[in-house]
Design a protein around this motif. Structure first.
Motif, PDB file in Angstrom:
ATOM      1  N   LEU A   1     -66.123  -8.172 -46.481  1.00 23.38           N
ATOM      2  CA  LEU A   1     -65.229  -7.016 -46.399  1.00 23.38           C
ATOM      3  C   LEU A   1     -65.260  -6.395 -45.001  1.00 23.38           C
ATOM      4  O   LEU A   1     -64.240  -5.908 -44.491  1.00 23.38           O
ATOM      5  N   GLN A   2     -66.425  -6.387 -44.373  1.00 21.66           N
ATOM      6  CA  GLN A   2     -66.524  -5.908 -42.995  1.00 21.66           C
ATOM      7  C   GLN A   2     -65.713  -6.786 -42.052  1.00 21.66           C
ATOM      8  O   GLN A   2     -65.039  -6.284 -41.148  1.00 21.66           O
ATOM      9  N   ARG A   3     -65.763  -8.090 -42.273  1.00 17.96           N
ATOM     10  CA  ARG A   3     -64.975  -9.025 -41.441  1.00 17.96           C
ATOM     11  C   ARG A   3     -63.487  -8.753 -41.598  1.00 17.96           C
ATOM     12  O   ARG A   3     -62.734  -8.757 -40.616  1.00 17.96           O
ATOM     13  N   ILE A   4     -63.052  -8.521 -42.843  1.00 17.99           N
ATOM     14  CA  ILE A   4     -61.631  -8.256 -43.103  1.00 17.99           C
ATOM     15  C   ILE A   4     -61.195  -6.977 -42.401  1.00 17.99           C
ATOM     16  O   ILE A   4     -60.141  -6.931 -41.752  1.00 17.99           O
ATOM     17  N   ALA A   5     -62.013  -5.924 -42.523  1.00 18.93           N
ATOM     18  CA  ALA A   5     -61.683  -4.639 -41.895  1.00 18.93           C
ATOM     19  C   ALA A   5     -61.649  -4.763 -40.373  1.00 18.93           C
ATOM     20  O   ALA A   5     -60.747  -4.233 -39.713  1.00 18.93           O
ATOM     21  N   SER A   6     -62.613  -5.454 -39.799  1.00 20.92           N
ATOM     22  CA  SER A   6     -62.662  -5.626 -38.336  1.00 20.92           C
ATOM     23  C   SER A   6     -61.470  -6.426 -37.844  1.00 20.92           C
ATOM     24  O   SER A   6     -60.856  -6.087 -36.819  1.00 20.92           O
ATOM     25  N   PHE A   7     -61.131  -7.502 -38.563  1.00 25.19           N
ATOM     26  CA  PHE A   7     -60.011  -8.351 -38.148  1.00 25.19           C
ATOM     27  C   PHE A   7     -58.691  -7.584 -38.202  1.00 25.19           C
ATOM     28  O   PHE A   7     -57.792  -7.801 -37.398  1.00 25.19           O
ATOM     29  N   SER A   8     -58.578  -6.663 -39.155  1.00 20.06           N
ATOM     30  CA  SER A   8     -57.355  -5.881 -39.306  1.00 20.06           C
ATOM     31  C   SER A   8     -57.334  -4.649 -38.411  1.00 20.06           C
ATOM     32  O   SER A   8     -56.418  -3.831 -38.508  1.00 20.06           O
ATOM     33  N   GLY A   9     -58.373  -4.490 -37.575  1.00 24.28           N
ATOM     34  CA  GLY A   9     -58.375  -3.381 -36.623  1.00 24.28           C
ATOM     35  C   GLY A   9     -58.975  -2.095 -37.156  1.00 24.28           C
ATOM     36  O   GLY A   9     -58.831  -1.042 -36.540  1.00 24.28           O
ATOM     37  N   LYS A  10     -59.672  -2.161 -38.299  1.00 21.16           N
ATOM     38  CA  LYS A  10     -60.277  -0.952 -38.880  1.00 21.16           C
ATOM     39  C   LYS A  10     -61.792  -1.018 -38.694  1.00 21.16           C
ATOM     40  O   LYS A  10     -62.567  -1.119 -39.647  1.00 21.16           O
ATOM     41  N   LYS A  11     -62.222  -0.994 -37.456  1.00 26.05           N
ATOM     42  CA  LYS A  11     -63.638  -1.141 -37.156  1.00 26.05           C
ATOM     43  C   LYS A  11     -64.456   0.040 -37.654  1.00 26.05           C
ATOM     44  O   LYS A  11     -65.636  -0.121 -38.000  1.00 26.05           O
ATOM     45  N   ASP A  12     -63.862   1.231 -37.681  1.00 22.66           N
ATOM     46  CA  ASP A  12     -64.604   2.400 -38.158  1.00 22.66           C
ATOM     47  C   ASP A  12     -64.941   2.263 -39.633  1.00 22.66           C
ATOM     48  O   ASP A  12     -66.047   2.604 -40.075  1.00 22.66           O
ATOM     49  N   ILE A  13     -63.999   1.731 -40.414  1.00 19.01           N
ATOM     50  CA  ILE A  13     -64.259   1.503 -41.838  1.00 19.01           C
ATOM     51  C   ILE A  13     -65.307   0.416 -42.014  1.00 19.01           C
ATOM     52  O   ILE A  13     -66.194   0.516 -42.867  1.00 19.01           O
ATOM     53  N   ALA A  14     -65.208  -0.632 -41.194  1.00 21.72           N
ATOM     54  CA  ALA A  14     -66.182  -1.718 -41.276  1.00 21.72           C
ATOM     55  C   ALA A  14     -67.592  -1.227 -40.988  1.00 21.72           C
ATOM     56  O   ALA A  14     -68.559  -1.649 -41.628  1.00 21.72           O
TER      57      ALA A  14
END
Length: 486
Positions: A298-311
């Motif tokens: 899930l962290q990878r998905i968030a980071s790839f989509s540009g949501k690093k703060d959520i990751a």
């Protein structure tokens, strides 16, 4: 909070999902021609007995140089359609037929024999097929259909087994290894030394491609929101049709069966590399109790989509607390007994199995003998791919507005009617046969999209939650069956 809410929080409709859909469509483009390949690699070209005018077969010795036409005239009898017989030759050379005043038709008393010296093939359309390589004509023509049956058996065996292994070991490993296997086995198949080895390799290739297509769709659907489901299924179907149509053009350019088989095997080495990058299904990881790995994915998905703060803010403790009920129910596995003892689940399984049988049966009746549909096999194959596109595009709207069961019943009835009608139409009326076939193919294409959507709505993740509770009421099961939301 359930998994869908967490996925929405991480990103269920962003850059990652778009890349996954593109990968799925590339895979559909590469995999869909697999079963249609034998329309070209196993095509039966025009042929006749090889003729050899030596003294043992000639009534007189001659040094005359004969043209090909004259050689055929004295060696091969004419069939009822005034074309050379494909499987018989004159036992003795009929020199009298060189006289233009003597007719070669209606001569039934002349002695003939099978093709003892092999066959001569017309290489103007196909330079090489498995038929010309292993002489699968005349008494051996049924071997071509054994190869097709073996290939279909690979799908039938792989279907249930891939589901078991996918639920047990995950989506990603199965996709990686099957993609690699298809590349390796397809390469070997292009250089098969004999027909038996070829059939074994086609069986394994069918098992691999069936596993790839089923699990890739499941993987993408499990990592996207429900609002994407219809779009994903229809797009996958459209790219499958494009792949089928493109096969006709590629087969026209590559007329050698070795090279054509190789052309569809090599891209899977690239697909294997791409799947090494793809994350495992976080939904499957959570259901099987692998929360730590699910958190990483899930962290990878968030980071790839540009949501690093959520990751960065997402922790395994958050995941466990939000999905406490799901995590506590993990560690259990679906057993055959659970299906048998539950009447509603049993009904669902039988219904899905019936759909799969109808789909495969129609597939065999419609698509595995394109040579019977028209004079230009390449144009026919392209047309069969093109005709799917409006049909599947229309399915996108019907899936949102029409109930599944009556729609499936109508499409199956139309497909079956077209197959039945074509049985009674003469092969000489190829235009009418092709029109009816196209109507049936369009119905079949729409059916595949609708049945895929319907099966997904009764698919493992939601179904397993109800199975593990072992407490499904009849009303709940009926509501589940009646769902019309994708």
């Amino acid at each position: 909070m359930d998994f869908d809410e967490i996925l929405h929080h991480v990103d269920d409709s962003g850059r990652f999902q778009i890349c996954m859909i593109i990968l799925l469509n590339i895979l559909a483009l590469a995999s869909s021609p697999h079963d249609f390949l034998e329309n070209f690699t196993a095509a039966i070209p025009a042929h006749h007995c090889s003729v050899n005018l030596d003294n043992s077969r000639s009534e007189i010795s001659t040094d005359i140089n004969l043209t090909t036409e004259a050689l055929m005239k004295v060696s091969i009898p004419m069939g009822p359609n005034q074309k050379p017989e494909q499987c018989r030759r004159f036992r003795y050379t009929q020199w009298q037929f060189l006289d233009s005043n003597i007719s070669t038709s209606n001569i039934t008393e002349l002695e003939t024999e099978p093709c003892l010296d092999g066959w001569t093939y017309d290489h103007s359309v196909f330079t090489s097929t498995i038929v010309t390589e292993w002489d699968l004509v005349c008494d051996f023509q049924s071997f071509k259909y054994y190869a097709q049956a073996t290939s279909l058996a690979g799908h039938l065996v792989a279907g249930p087994l891939s589901g078991i292994f996918s639920d047990r070991f995950g989506r990603k490993p199965l996709l990686m290894y099957c993609s690699l296997a298809y590349g390796v086995l397809g390469t070997f198949c292009a250089f098969a030394p004999n027909f038996s080895v070829y059939c074994v390799l086609r069986f394994l290739l069918s098992a691999s491609t069936s596993t790839i297509m089923i699990n890739s769709l499941i993987l993408v659907l499990e990592e996207a929101s429900a609002q994407w489901y219809t779009t994903i299924i229809v797009l996958s179907g459209l790219f499958s049709s494009i792949g089928q149509g493109a096969l006709g053009g590629l087969a026209y350019v590559i007329s050698d069966w070795h090279l054509l088989q190789l052309a569809y095997a090599l891209p899977f080495f690239i697909i294997f590399i791409l799947f090494c990058w793809v994350p495992e299904s976080a939904r499957w990881l959570i259901i099987t109790g692998k929360t730590d790995q699910a958190w990483k994915e899930l962290q990878r998905i968030a980071s790839f989509s540009g949501k690093k703060d959520i990751a960065q803010n997402l922790t395994t403790e958050d995941l466990r607390s939000k999905l406490k009920e799901d995590v506590n129910s993990t560690g259990k596995h679906l057993r055959i007994k659970d299906i048998i003892i539950n009447p509603m689940i049993r009904k669902i399984v039988i219904w899905n199995s019936s759909l799969i049988f109808a789909e495969l049966f129609s597939f065999v009746g419609l698509l595995l003998d394109v040579q019977m549909l028209g004079k230009n096999i390449f144009l026919t194959q392209i047309l069969l791919g093109v005709i799917d596109m409006p049909s599947k595009s229309l399915t996108y709207f019907t899936l949102r507005n029409v109930k599944r069961r009556p729609l499936i019943a109508f499409l199956l009835f139309t497909t079956g009617s077209c197959i039945t009608i074509n049985i009674f139409i003469s092969e000489e009326m190829y235009v009418l046969r092709l029109i009816i076939f196209i109507l049936g193919k369009g119905s079949f294409a729409a059916f595949t999209c609708v049945s895929t959507a319907y099966s997904n709505e009764l698919s493992p993740v939601a179904l397993r939650k109800r199975l593990m509770s072992k407490n499904i009421s009849k009303k709940e099961g009926q509501d589940f069956l009646e769902t019309t939301e994708c």
